[in-house]
Motif scaffolding. Structure first.
Motif, PDB file in Angstrom:
ATOM      1  N   SER A  85      12.245  -2.654 -29.265  1.00  0.00           N
ATOM      2  CA  SER A  85      12.294  -3.908 -30.024  1.00  0.00           C
ATOM      3  C   SER A  85      11.561  -5.025 -29.288  1.00  0.00           C
ATOM      4  N   ASP A  86      11.350  -4.855 -27.979  1.00  0.00           N
ATOM      5  CA  ASP A  86      10.629  -5.856 -27.184  1.00  0.00           C
ATOM      6  C   ASP A  86       9.119  -5.585 -27.121  1.00  0.00           C
ATOM      7  N   PHE A  87       8.634  -4.581 -27.847  1.00  0.00           N
ATOM      8  CA  PHE A  87       7.205  -4.259 -27.821  1.00  0.00           C
ATOM      9  C   PHE A  87       6.373  -5.410 -28.375  1.00  0.00           C
ATOM     10  N   SER A  88       5.234  -5.654 -27.730  1.00  0.00           N
ATOM     11  CA  SER A  88       4.318  -6.700 -28.204  1.00  0.00           C
ATOM     12  C   SER A  88       2.886  -6.367 -27.793  1.00  0.00           C
ATOM     13  N   ASP A 131      -1.012  -8.280 -28.188  1.00  0.00           N
ATOM     14  CA  ASP A 131      -1.617  -9.571 -28.549  1.00  0.00           C
ATOM     15  C   ASP A 131      -2.592  -9.482 -29.711  1.00  0.00           C
ATOM     16  N   THR A 173      -0.149  -6.195 -23.512  1.00  0.00           N
ATOM     17  CA  THR A 173       0.709  -5.208 -24.155  1.00  0.00           C
ATOM     18  C   THR A 173       1.946  -5.075 -23.287  1.00  0.00           C
ATOM     19  N   THR A 174       3.125  -5.330 -23.875  1.00  0.00           N
ATOM     20  CA  THR A 174       4.368  -5.307 -23.107  1.00  0.00           C
ATOM     21  C   THR A 174       5.458  -4.605 -23.899  1.00  0.00           C
ATOM     22  N   GLY A 175       6.528  -4.260 -23.225  1.00  0.00           N
ATOM     23  CA  GLY A 175       7.710  -3.701 -23.874  1.00  0.00           C
ATOM     24  C   GLY A 175       8.010  -2.281 -23.444  1.00  0.00           C
ATOM     25  N   SER A 212       3.102  -2.183 -36.353  1.00  0.00           N
ATOM     26  CA  SER A 212       3.251  -3.628 -36.178  1.00  0.00           C
ATOM     27  C   SER A 212       2.927  -3.995 -34.737  1.00  0.00           C
ATOM     28  N   ASN A 213       2.350  -5.182 -34.550  1.00  0.00           N
ATOM     29  CA  ASN A 213       2.033  -5.650 -33.192  1.00  0.00           C
ATOM     30  C   ASN A 213       3.272  -6.097 -32.420  1.00  0.00           C
ATOM     31  N   ASN A 214       4.397  -6.225 -33.102  1.00  0.00           N
ATOM     32  CA  ASN A 214       5.629  -6.676 -32.460  1.00  0.00           C
ATOM     33  C   ASN A 214       6.824  -5.908 -32.982  1.00  0.00           C
ATOM     34  N   GLY A 215       7.708  -5.543 -32.061  1.00  0.00           N
ATOM     35  CA  GLY A 215       8.970  -4.937 -32.459  1.00  0.00           C
ATOM     36  C   GLY A 215       8.971  -3.429 -32.472  1.00  0.00           C
TER      37      GLY A 215
END
Length: 133
Positions: free
Chosen positions: A64-67, A69, A45-47, A95-98
């Protein structure tokens, strides 16, 4: 394939709709705390994350950099000193991204929390957290 596209379109619309509430009155939203996610329990988990204050109250905004896995049943919530508080659940991860935004109910005192969690309800484990300062 079409149903997956519809789901992503609906999720994108909900994110856009949520974020619009923070910009309806120009620059009325102010980031009061920020942090950076790190994964937990073998999840990546990053961002960035921000606690944002608006005239209507507070919200958590994933950058916007959230992620993430991936995991079953991911939720967004608040906690303190490494402990997730189920009473401060903000909602299902859009959402898993963004970028996405989660309104904090007026009944939740943001001063009682110093972390944002991505939480798996199904297995009652943290997927990642960010200390916000």
């Amino acid at each position: 394939m079409k149903s997956l596209l519809k789901i992503k379109t609906v999720a994108g619309f909900l994110v856009a709709l949520s974020l619009m509430t923070f910009s309806l009155m120009g620059n009325a939203a102010t980031a009061v705390k920020t942090g950076e996610f790190s994964g937990a329990n073998d999840h990546i988990t990053t961002g960035q994350v921000s606690l944002v204050q608006t005239p209507e109250g507070y919200a958590v905004v994933l950058g916007s950099d959230f992620s993430l896995d991936g995991a079953p049943d991911p939720k967004v919530g608040l906690g303190k000193n490494g402990q997730y508080d189920p009473k401060a659940l903000l909602g299902k991860l859009i959402s898993n991204n963004g970028q996405s935004a989660y309104l904090i109910p007026a009944s939740v005192d943001v001063n009682n929390f110093n972390e944002v969690f991505i939480w798996c309800d199904q297995f009652s484990v943290s997927l990642g957290s960010a200390k916000i300062k």
